[in-house]
Scaffold this motif. Structure first.
Motif, short mmCIF file in Angstrom:
data_model
loop_
_atom_site.label_atom_id
_atom_site.label_comp_id
_atom_site.label_asym_id
_atom_site.label_seq_id
_atom_site.Cartn_x
_atom_site.Cartn_y
_atom_site.Cartn_z
N ALA A 7 -13.30 7.59 2.25
CA ALA A 7 -12.11 7.00 2.86
C ALA A 7 -11.47 8.04 3.78
N HIS A 8 -10.58 7.56 4.64
CA HIS A 8 -9.83 8.41 5.57
C HIS A 8 -8.38 8.47 5.10
N LEU A 9 -7.86 9.68 4.98
CA LEU A 9 -6.49 9.90 4.53
C LEU A 9 -5.65 10.30 5.74
N ILE A 10 -4.56 9.55 6.01
CA ILE A 10 -3.69 9.85 7.15
C ILE A 10 -2.23 9.76 6.74
N SER A 11 -1.38 10.28 7.60
CA SER A 11 0.06 10.07 7.48
C SER A 11 0.43 8.94 8.44
#
Length: 136
Positions: free
Chosen positions: A22-26
């Motif tokens: 998965a991609h973790l972003i703010s």
């Protein structure tokens, strides 16, 4: 707020070893988002994770395996693809207000120069370029 997309198995050696990723972003744009993301990853205990696309609206960390569970335990919210992409679009617009909105299905193709039309072709018998000569 820290969010991630739905973990996906893309196939290949990485997912065979680690499972879905998965991609973790703010959801914050610019330096505030970068700081929030860095603080969150540090709280996860990840010191090795290189940031992908630093300083851009696409800035993110890749997660897999136990790191996905750890991110959720610390409060990361898993979003569906449409909502996740919507955050990226808002961040892009906030970071570069000149950026054109993304195309939507059914839109005509855009010219590569930001919507400018190509100059018209010269009329028959006229010079195509100031240095060209028309030979009768």
């Amino acid at each position: 707020m820290i969010v991630m997309d739905q973990p996906t198995d893309w196939g290949g050696a990485f997912n065979r070893r680690w499972g879905p990723s998965a991609h973790l972003i703010s959801d914050l744009a610019g330096p505030d988002g970068a700081r929030e993301l860095a603080d969150f990853v540090e709280a996860m205990g990840v010191s090795w994770a290189p940031i992908q696309h630093p300083g851009t609206y696409r800035e993110h960390h890749d997660l897999a395996g136990e790191w996905i569970d750890r991110a959720r335990a610390l409060g990361a919210v898993t979003l569906d693809r449409t909502t996740f992409v919507g955050i990226l679009r808002r961040k892009r617009e906030a970071m570069d207000p000149r950026a054109p909105p993304p195309p939507t299905p059914g839109d005509p193709p855009r010219h590569k120069r930001g919507g400018e039309k190509s100059p018209p072709a010269p009329e028959k018998g006229k010079m195509a370029h100031p240095l060209d000569r028309v030979v009768p």
